[in-house]
Design an enzyme around this catalytic site. Structure first.
Site, PDB file in Angstrom:
ATOM      1  N   ARG A  86     -68.521 -13.191 -54.872  1.00 19.06           N
ATOM      2  CA  ARG A  86     -67.100 -12.809 -55.069  1.00 19.06           C
ATOM      3  C   ARG A  86     -66.728 -13.148 -56.518  1.00 19.06           C
ATOM      4  O   ARG A  86     -67.091 -14.212 -57.005  1.00 19.06           O
ATOM      5  CB  ARG A  86     -66.166 -13.539 -54.099  1.00 19.06           C
ATOM      6  CG  ARG A  86     -66.149 -12.944 -52.700  1.00 19.06           C
ATOM      7  CD  ARG A  86     -65.043 -13.532 -51.848  1.00 19.06           C
ATOM      8  NE  ARG A  86     -63.787 -12.814 -52.005  1.00 19.06           N
ATOM      9  CZ  ARG A  86     -62.652 -13.189 -51.401  1.00 19.06           C
ATOM     10  NH1 ARG A  86     -62.625 -14.274 -50.641  1.00 19.06           N
ATOM     11  NH2 ARG A  86     -61.547 -12.491 -51.564  1.00 19.06           N
ATOM     12  N   GLN A 200     -53.802 -13.161 -44.348  1.00 20.66           N
ATOM     13  CA  GLN A 200     -54.132 -14.591 -44.328  1.00 20.66           C
ATOM     14  C   GLN A 200     -52.937 -15.427 -43.871  1.00 20.66           C
ATOM     15  O   GLN A 200     -53.097 -16.472 -43.250  1.00 20.66           O
ATOM     16  CB  GLN A 200     -54.571 -15.062 -45.724  1.00 20.66           C
ATOM     17  CG  GLN A 200     -55.962 -14.615 -46.133  1.00 20.66           C
ATOM     18  CD  GLN A 200     -55.940 -13.331 -46.929  1.00 20.66           C
ATOM     19  OE1 GLN A 200     -55.041 -12.510 -46.782  1.00 20.66           O
ATOM     20  NE2 GLN A 200     -56.938 -13.127 -47.769  1.00 20.66           N
ATOM     21  N   ASP A 241     -56.888 -19.125 -57.581  1.00 15.84           N
ATOM     22  CA  ASP A 241     -58.328 -18.797 -57.598  1.00 15.84           C
ATOM     23  C   ASP A 241     -58.929 -18.990 -58.981  1.00 15.84           C
ATOM     24  O   ASP A 241     -60.136 -19.193 -59.108  1.00 15.84           O
ATOM     25  CB  ASP A 241     -58.548 -17.368 -57.110  1.00 15.84           C
ATOM     26  CG  ASP A 241     -58.329 -17.307 -55.605  1.00 15.84           C
ATOM     27  OD1 ASP A 241     -57.160 -17.256 -55.184  1.00 15.84           O
ATOM     28  OD2 ASP A 241     -59.320 -17.367 -54.860  1.00 15.84           O
TER      29      ASP A 241
HETATM   30  O1  MRU Z   1     -59.242 -13.676 -50.460  1.00 14.18           O
HETATM   31  P1  MRU Z   1     -59.060 -15.118 -50.075  1.00 14.18           P
HETATM   32  O2  MRU Z   1     -58.533 -15.302 -48.694  1.00 14.18           O
HETATM   33  O3  MRU Z   1     -60.288 -15.952 -50.352  1.00 14.18           O
HETATM   34  O4  MRU Z   1     -57.942 -15.603 -51.085  1.00 14.18           O
HETATM   35  C1  MRU Z   1     -57.462 -16.900 -50.984  1.00 14.18           C
HETATM   36  C2  MRU Z   1     -56.372 -17.176 -51.916  1.00 14.18           C
HETATM   37  O5  MRU Z   1     -55.974 -16.373 -52.732  1.00 14.18           O
HETATM   38  C3  MRU Z   1     -55.850 -18.543 -51.898  1.00 14.18           C
HETATM   39  O6  MRU Z   1     -54.477 -18.545 -52.126  1.00 14.18           O
HETATM   40  C4  MRU Z   1     -56.559 -19.300 -53.029  1.00 14.18           C
HETATM   41  O7  MRU Z   1     -57.945 -19.205 -52.855  1.00 14.18           O
HETATM   42  C5  MRU Z   1     -56.201 -20.693 -53.088  1.00 14.18           C
HETATM   43  S1  MRU Z   1     -57.013 -21.541 -51.762  1.00 14.18           S
HETATM   44  C6  MRU Z   1     -56.553 -23.113 -51.806  1.00 14.18           C
END
Ligand code: MRU
Length: 350
Positions: A86, A200, A241
């Site tokens: 990713r 999410q 991220d």
């Molecule tokens: O695509 P995801 O579900 O991995 O994205 C997660 C997020 O954007 C979260 O807000 C981010 O990783 C912070 S996790 C503490």
């Protein structure tokens, strides 16, 4: 609740709670090699920036276990394969590159693969347990900040995406602040954005808030302006991220829209993330690669078509919030005011 873990290492195997099935099914996927670990990250069996990084460490250990002979270039190739799983969350390359350093040093010392395997496992386990301490520090900083900015009463908080134990291994970052504030009797109500298109918020944050018995409502992202205009939110907490050198922050798509709305209504907007989410190699957010995911995540829901056949969709999975819209970035090393250009460097010390 803090003992509920989405990543379990047991008997030389990695077990990941399949987050695609939550909240209605709690099933673990068993993983025994690098390729399946990378696929689990790409397919979002496991997700959330810190958990992606921790999972990758165990994936690297599984790879080492399968090797008869090791050399630096083979190690680098395997690390790059994992990093490609990713693109946006920097925690993935942060942890895998630390694995590479361990591998390189081990080879320099003429160590055996079996010893390297053990080193990587204990490195992974240590990162998860240390993240609990780091998240606790961030939660305390967030609590003190709320006492200062919102005041000595119960708070109405809002969050986007999922940043709790499912994303972080334990406690959580932004949701860790909320959970800590709740334990101190400070939370009146939480609004969790549903977080289109992967949901999410609806599936995972609501699951975590329910487990902790924190009063909450799910809201569609489009309701943010109305809700903020009506005084339904005192402060907003989100994760990250990747945070660039100037404080620009990549997080789940919709974060930047929320920050713009928060700025309009003068609602404090905080980013909570460990140092592993900082990328000081890039000057600003324009250098962050934004993951593009499949059209089907938008045009379908659990395999049922919503859009007309042949409909086209565009699915950027993240966006970048301008540092000027961020009231503060909270990490385990302290509080950063992104308006102060040099503060990020001083606090993070990378
Ligand atoms: O695509 P995801 O579900 O991995 O994205 C997660 C997020 O954007 C979260 O807000 C981010 O990783 C912070 S996790 C503490």
């Amino acid at each position: 609740m803090d003992t509920y873990r989405p990543i379990i290492w047991n008997e030389h195997k990695l077990f990941l709670l399949d987050q695609r099935l939550l909240p209605h099914e709690e099933k673990f996927v068993e993983i025994t090699n690098l390729q399946d670990t990378a696929r689990a990250i790409t397919d979002m069996v496991v997700r959330g920036a810190p958990c992606i990084g921790f999972t990758a460490i165990f994936g690297m250990a599984l790879w080492v276990k399968d090797q008869k002979l090791l050399d630096v270039s083979l190690c680098r190739k395997a690390c790059d394969e994992m990093i490609a799983a990713r693109p946006t969350a920097v925690n993935l390359s942060f942890e895998v590159n630390r694995c590479f350093e361990i591998m390189k040093n081990h080879l320099l010392e003429n160590g055996q693969p079996s010893e390297l395997y053990k080193k990587l496992i204990s490195f992974g386990e240590r990162q998860i347990s240390e993240s609990h301490q780091k998240n606790t520090i961030m939660a305390e900083i967030g609590l003190n900040e709320l006492l200062k900015t919102v005041g000595d009463r119960k708070w109405k908080l809002m969050t986007h995406c999922n940043t709790g134990f499912l994303a972080c291994g334990s406690l959580g970052t932004a949701l860790g602040v909320i959970s800590h504030a709740h334990k101190k009797g400070r939370v009146e109500h939480v609004i969790a954005d549903e977080t289109r298109p992967y949901m999410q918020g609806t599936r995972l944050t609501a699951f975590e808030l329910s487990k902790e018995k924190i009063p909450y409502s799910i809201a569609v992202e489009g309701a943010a302006s109305y809700l903020l205009s009506q005084g339904k939110v005192d402060a907003i907490f989100v994760g990250a991220d990747r945070i660039a050198r100037n404080g620009d922050t990549a997080n789940k798509v919709g974060t930047s829209t929320l920050a713009i709305v928060a700025n309009h209504y003068k609602i404090p907007f905080y980013v909570v993330a460990p140092v592993s989410s900082f990328d000081t190699s890039i000057p600003d957010g324009s250098h962050i690669e934004i993951e593009m995911r499949s059209m089907a995540e938008i045009t379908e829901l659990k395999g049922v078509k919503l859009a007309p056949d042949q409909a086209h969709a565009i699915n950027p999975s993240f966006d970048v919030t301008d540092h000027k819209l961020i009231t503060g970035i909270i990490c385990e090393k302290g509080f950063i005011n992104p308006a102060n250009k040099d503060e990020l460097f001083k606090v993070v010390n990378l």
